[in-house]
Design an enzyme around this catalytic site. Sequence first.
Site, mmCIF file in Angstrom:
data_model
loop_
_atom_site.group_PDB
_atom_site.id
_atom_site.type_symbol
_atom_site.label_atom_id
_atom_site.label_comp_id
_atom_site.label_asym_id
_atom_site.label_seq_id
_atom_site.Cartn_x
_atom_site.Cartn_y
_atom_site.Cartn_z
ATOM 1 N N HIS A 82 -3.074 26.036 40.531
ATOM 2 C CA HIS A 82 -2.711 27.212 41.328
ATOM 3 C C HIS A 82 -2.129 28.336 40.483
ATOM 4 O O HIS A 82 -1.441 29.212 40.997
ATOM 5 C CB HIS A 82 -1.751 26.796 42.460
ATOM 6 C CG HIS A 82 -2.413 25.905 43.464
ATOM 7 N ND1 HIS A 82 -1.727 25.143 44.379
ATOM 8 C CD2 HIS A 82 -3.732 25.660 43.698
ATOM 9 C CE1 HIS A 82 -2.586 24.458 45.121
ATOM 10 N NE2 HIS A 82 -3.797 24.750 44.727
ATOM 11 N N SER A 104 2.445 16.612 49.024
ATOM 12 C CA SER A 104 2.109 16.147 50.376
ATOM 13 C C SER A 104 0.612 15.832 50.493
ATOM 14 O O SER A 104 0.168 15.285 51.489
ATOM 15 C CB SER A 104 2.490 17.219 51.407
ATOM 16 O OG SER A 104 1.784 18.416 51.133
ATOM 17 N N CYS A 134 -2.653 43.205 35.486
ATOM 18 C CA CYS A 134 -2.862 44.521 36.108
ATOM 19 C C CYS A 134 -4.229 44.521 36.789
ATOM 20 O O CYS A 134 -5.241 44.173 36.178
ATOM 21 C CB CYS A 134 -2.809 45.618 35.055
ATOM 22 S SG CYS A 134 -3.315 47.214 35.734
#
Length: 240
Positions: free
Chosen positions: A121, A191, A129
Site C-alpha cells: 500500500h 484483519s 508532485c
Amino acid sequence: MNAQLQAILDESRRIVLFSGAGTSTESGIPDFRSADGLYREKEKTFPYPPETILSRSFFQKHPDIFFDYYRTKMLYPDAKPNASHFAAATLERQGRLSAVVTQNIDGLYQQAGCTRVLELHGSALRNTCMRCGKSVGLDAVLHTQGVPHCPCGGMLKPDVVLYEEALDEQTVNESVRAIREADCLLVVGTSLTVYPAAGFVRYFRGKHFVLINRDETPMDDLAELVLRENAGKIFAELRL
Ligand code: NAD
C-alpha cells in the site's frame, strides 16, 4: 515463550512475514478495525467515514479535508519499531526471512533494519508532485498547512495506495513470488479483509502457516497455528 512457534521458526529457511496495521499498534500507531482503531472512532471533526476520505475520488474533490485527516490520523513521525519489526530484521540478517510483505505505510520495518520490504500500500514517508513527478519526503506534508504543493505549483500526493487505486504491479508480482516460494508464512496483525492484499496469502504452498492476530480472521481455519495475542509480546519472547 510459544514452543510451537519457536520450533516452526527454527526449522524454516524461507520465511515470509505478511503484515498489517496490528504490528504497529504496539508502536503507538492505531490500526483501522480493532476496538480502538480509527474506523470505530466517533468522529466529530471529520464527518465522513475514513474509507471515504482515504479514497482517490475524495482526494481529488476535497484535498483540503483529505490532508487535514491524513496529517492528523495517518502520520506518526516519532513512532519507533517494536519487537515484531526487530524480529523480522533479525530473521533477515540470519538469512531465514526472504521478504516482509506489508500493508503498512509507516516504514517501521525499514527503521528496524529490514531491507527486503514489499510495501503493498505504498509509504507515507514519500510524496510525489502530480504535475512534475518530483518525489519529496514526509516533511513536505508534515511541516506545511492545507494542501501541500511542489515549487512547480503542482499538488503533492502521498505515495500511499488510496481506495479505488490499483496496487503497484511489480510489488504485487514480487510479493506473490515470495509467498509462493516460502516454506513458512507468518501472517501478523492483519484483519485479512482488505483486498486484493489479503488474497495473496492464498498463494502460499509451503509447510507452516502461522497467524498471529488479536481478533479472529476469515483465514484462521487455514493456519496450522493461530495465536490471538499481542504480536510484539510473542516476538519479544522468542529466541532468535
Ligand atoms: P486492520 O485494522 O483491518 O486490522 C488490524 C488487525 O490487527 C486486527 O484484526 C487486530 O485484531 C490486530 N491487532 C491489533 N493490534 C495487534 C497486536 N498488537 N498484535 C496482534 N494483532 C493485533 O488492519 P489491516 O488488515 O492492515 O488493513 C487495514 C489497512 O490499514 C491497510 O491497508 C493499511 O495500509 C492501513 N493502515 C496502516 C497503518 C500503518 O501503516 N501502521 C495504520 C492504520 C491503517
